[in-house]
Design a protein around this motif. Structure first.
Motif, PDB file in Angstrom:
ATOM      1  N   LEU A  15       1.523  -4.278  -4.316  1.00 52.43           N
ATOM      2  CA  LEU A  15       1.436  -2.815  -4.223  1.00 52.43           C
ATOM      3  C   LEU A  15       1.028  -2.465  -2.792  1.00 52.43           C
ATOM      4  N   VAL A  16       1.547  -1.332  -2.310  1.00 55.39           N
ATOM      5  CA  VAL A  16       1.177  -0.888  -0.963  1.00 55.39           C
ATOM      6  C   VAL A  16       0.651   0.539  -1.047  1.00 55.39           C
ATOM      7  N   HIS A  17      -0.478   0.773  -0.417  1.00 52.44           N
ATOM      8  CA  HIS A  17      -1.049   2.121  -0.397  1.00 52.44           C
ATOM      9  C   HIS A  17      -1.690   2.363   0.963  1.00 52.44           C
ATOM     10  N   GLU A  18      -1.240   3.418   1.632  1.00 53.22           N
ATOM     11  CA  GLU A  18      -1.767   3.793   2.953  1.00 53.22           C
ATOM     12  C   GLU A  18      -1.853   2.597   3.895  1.00 53.22           C
ATOM     13  N   GLY A  19      -0.779   1.846   3.942  1.00 56.73           N
ATOM     14  CA  GLY A  19      -0.712   0.735   4.887  1.00 56.73           C
ATOM     15  C   GLY A  19      -1.417  -0.532   4.432  1.00 56.73           C
ATOM     16  N   VAL A  20      -2.077  -0.473   3.274  1.00 58.85           N
ATOM     17  CA  VAL A  20      -2.752  -1.670   2.757  1.00 58.85           C
ATOM     18  C   VAL A  20      -1.849  -2.321   1.716  1.00 58.85           C
ATOM     19  N   THR A  21      -1.523  -3.594   1.940  1.00 57.95           N
ATOM     20  CA  THR A  21      -0.684  -4.330   0.991  1.00 57.95           C
ATOM     21  C   THR A  21      -1.580  -5.236   0.147  1.00 57.95           C
ATOM     22  N   VAL A  22      -1.448  -5.115  -1.157  1.00 57.56           N
ATOM     23  CA  VAL A  22      -2.206  -5.989  -2.058  1.00 57.56           C
ATOM     24  C   VAL A  22      -1.222  -6.804  -2.875  1.00 57.56           C
ATOM     25  N   GLU A  85      -4.186  -1.522 -15.106  1.00 57.82           N
ATOM     26  CA  GLU A  85      -3.575  -2.328 -14.048  1.00 57.82           C
ATOM     27  C   GLU A  85      -3.884  -1.678 -12.714  1.00 57.82           C
ATOM     28  N   PRO A  86      -3.824  -2.434 -11.638  1.00 57.25           N
ATOM     29  CA  PRO A  86      -3.874  -1.790 -10.323  1.00 57.25           C
ATOM     30  C   PRO A  86      -2.734  -0.789 -10.256  1.00 57.25           C
ATOM     31  N   GLU A  87      -3.020   0.388  -9.744  1.00 57.52           N
ATOM     32  CA  GLU A  87      -2.033   1.466  -9.848  1.00 57.52           C
ATOM     33  C   GLU A  87      -2.089   2.408  -8.655  1.00 57.52           C
ATOM     34  N   ILE A  88      -0.925   2.924  -8.306  1.00 59.97           N
ATOM     35  CA  ILE A  88      -0.842   3.948  -7.266  1.00 59.97           C
ATOM     36  C   ILE A  88      -0.072   5.115  -7.867  1.00 59.97           C
ATOM     37  N   ALA A  96      -0.150  13.976  -2.390  1.00 60.26           N
ATOM     38  CA  ALA A  96      -0.933  12.848  -1.864  1.00 60.26           C
ATOM     39  C   ALA A  96      -0.881  11.670  -2.833  1.00 60.26           C
ATOM     40  N   THR A  97      -0.906  10.460  -2.294  1.00 60.72           N
ATOM     41  CA  THR A  97      -0.940   9.289  -3.178  1.00 60.72           C
ATOM     42  C   THR A  97      -2.366   8.754  -3.275  1.00 60.72           C
ATOM     43  N   HIS A  98      -2.652   8.210  -4.441  1.00 61.16           N
ATOM     44  CA  HIS A  98      -3.980   7.656  -4.702  1.00 61.16           C
ATOM     45  C   HIS A  98      -3.827   6.265  -5.291  1.00 61.16           C
TER      46      HIS A  98
END
Ligand code: DHB
Length: 451
Positions: A15-22, A85-88, A96-98
């Protein structure tokens, strides 16, 4: 059925959120008891940073064996909670995304465990209610037992489990932290076929815990009684509950940091009230220090650049009552809590003698043990309960789902027992949780680093 963790069945996800890839390894939908009441619900999922499976990789100093296990529960309103689950997600209004706490926890290097938990309203095929108290806390304990039973097989450090929850979820997080290994729950855990292991946890994070339910009505009226009620009948109820609160508080024998007794006079004023007020003053002072202009709040007294006082009554009117008296054990039934204390055949029950005696619906009173097992206050000074070493309790300064007195009493009782309880009433925060994950994780890292 075996409760031995199988590390060979998983999926790898990104998953990717605000430039952070997990990128994480997901072990999902694993039964955590041998004799589940609801096999499709009593399952857990484990998420692990994939980097931990590469040689020598670490995140924030943690690795596959040492990473703390972050255990957020998805309980709200004492309803059932599903495995998360990890979620965006995208906010439809703002665009906006969270990312949820599971995503952020993985990014920070924690192992994350999420479990399905029973809650009020659940029925089996025979139409019996199967999610009433103490189902939820027994499920949580069974999850901890599963993890500790699998020590060395599951990813992460099972001696560094940090429970997290909001509202009803905050309440059960505090209960999990207060009742480790207590014999009261043993028959239930045996009947469920929980793993043979201990169920104490390392730390409990509790956002706005809706707890101490059997005393929360008095506390609510002690605070919000001054805001009035809708009918003369409820006004009488409010006054009676208010009058009962000082006896309860005085019986707790709470002390402040200097050892002064936190008592109340019969009219509800006194050292305990001043102590609650002091917590609010600290919140306001912290906000002022940030540079916020507080001059529009007529209940805050600022002198020479410092918050020197607040008008407690004005502050309570500013927040105002949200629930009619009694706030939790309704004399007409109908609250989430009335349902929590139901049983197999009865949807709603009372859980205070007061509401039962004043019942407009001739309601039944729940058994003493059922009520006892849902209140952490009953276990904090019981040596048979292994307490979490650390608690972090947050109750928003404009939250009115329960009285401010409730989290103050919980934190103070813990501190009086020598337990490290980090307590604050964050400025401007309503009934909410997970709003300060950076600070939460900073606290987790700090307490995990202590020997
Ligand atoms: C919750 C909120 C409440 O006001 C309550 O009484 C019980 C639970 C909740 O949000 O979980």
């Amino acid at each position: 059925m075996s409760l031995v963790f199988d590390s060979t069945t998983y999926e790898i996800k990104t998953l990717v959120h605000e430039g952070v890839t997990v990128t994480y390894r997901a072990f999902t939908h694993i039964p955590y008891v041998e004799k589940p009441v609801l096999p499709d619900w009593q399952c857990l999922s484990i998420y692990v940073p994939e980097a931990y499976y590469k040689d020598e990789a670490s995140i924030n100093g943690y690795n596959l064996a040492t990473a703390p296990i972050f255990f957020p529960n998805a309980v709200g309103g004492y309803k059932p909670g599903k495995e998360c689950e990890p979620e965006i997600w995208t906010d439809d209004n703002t665009g906006a995304t969270h990312a949820n706490s599971l995503f952020h926890a993985l990014a920070h290097g924690y192992v994350v465990v999420s479990a399905g938990l029973r809650g009020r309203g659940m029925k089996d095929e025979n139409d019996k209610f199967i999610g009433c108290a103490p189902a939820v806390i027994c499920d949580l304990k069974a999850v901890i037992r599963y993890l500790r039973f699998n020590k060395g097989r599951v990813p992460g450090n099972v001696e560094r489990i940090i429970s997290n929850g909001t509202s009803a979820g905050g309440a059960i997080s505090s209960l999990l932290g207060s009742t480790g290994n207590h014999p009261d729950y043993e028959p239930y855990l045996k009947a469920m076929g929980a793993a043979n292991a201990t169920d104490n946890i390392f730390a409990a994070s509790c956002y706005c815990p809706i707890t101490n339910l059997d005393h929360a009505d008095m506390a609510y009226e002690w605070e919000f009684g001054r805001c009035g009620t809708k009918t003369p009948e409820r006004e009488t109820i409010s006054k009676e509950l208010q009058a009962m609160f000082p006896t309860y508080v005085n019986g707790l024998k709470l002390k402040d940091e200097l050892g002064n007794a936190l008592t109340l006079n019969a009219n509800g004023t006194g050292a305990f009230a001043d102590y609650v007020k002091e917590q609010v003053i600290m919140t306001c002072e912290k906000e002022l220090t940030k540079g916020t202009d507080l001059s529009s709040y007529d209940w805050i007294v600022v002198k020479d650049g410092k918050v020197v006082d607040i008008d407690l009554t004005k502050y309570i009117f500013y927040r105002t009552r949200m629930k009619e008296a009694p706030a939790f054990d309704n004399i007409a039934m109908g609250t989430p809590e009335n349902e929590l204390f139901g049983n197999e055949n009865t949807f709603y029950r009372h859980f205070t003698k007061f509401a039962c005696e004043h019942s407009e619906v001739n309601g039944e009173l729940a058994e003493e043990m059922q009520i006892k097992m849902m209140n952490p206050m009953n276990y904090i000074d019981d040596a048979s309960a292994t307490k979490a070493q650390y608690f972090r309790i947050r109750h928003g300064a404009i939250d009115r789902d329960t009285s401010l007195a409730i989290p103050v009493i919980l934190a103070t009782k813990l501190k009086n027992q020598g337990i490290d309880a980090d307590f604050a009433l964050p400025w401007g925060v309503p009934h909410a949780g997970d709003y300060d994950l950076d600070e939460l994780f900073e606290w987790v890292d700090k307490v995990c680093a202590e020997p």
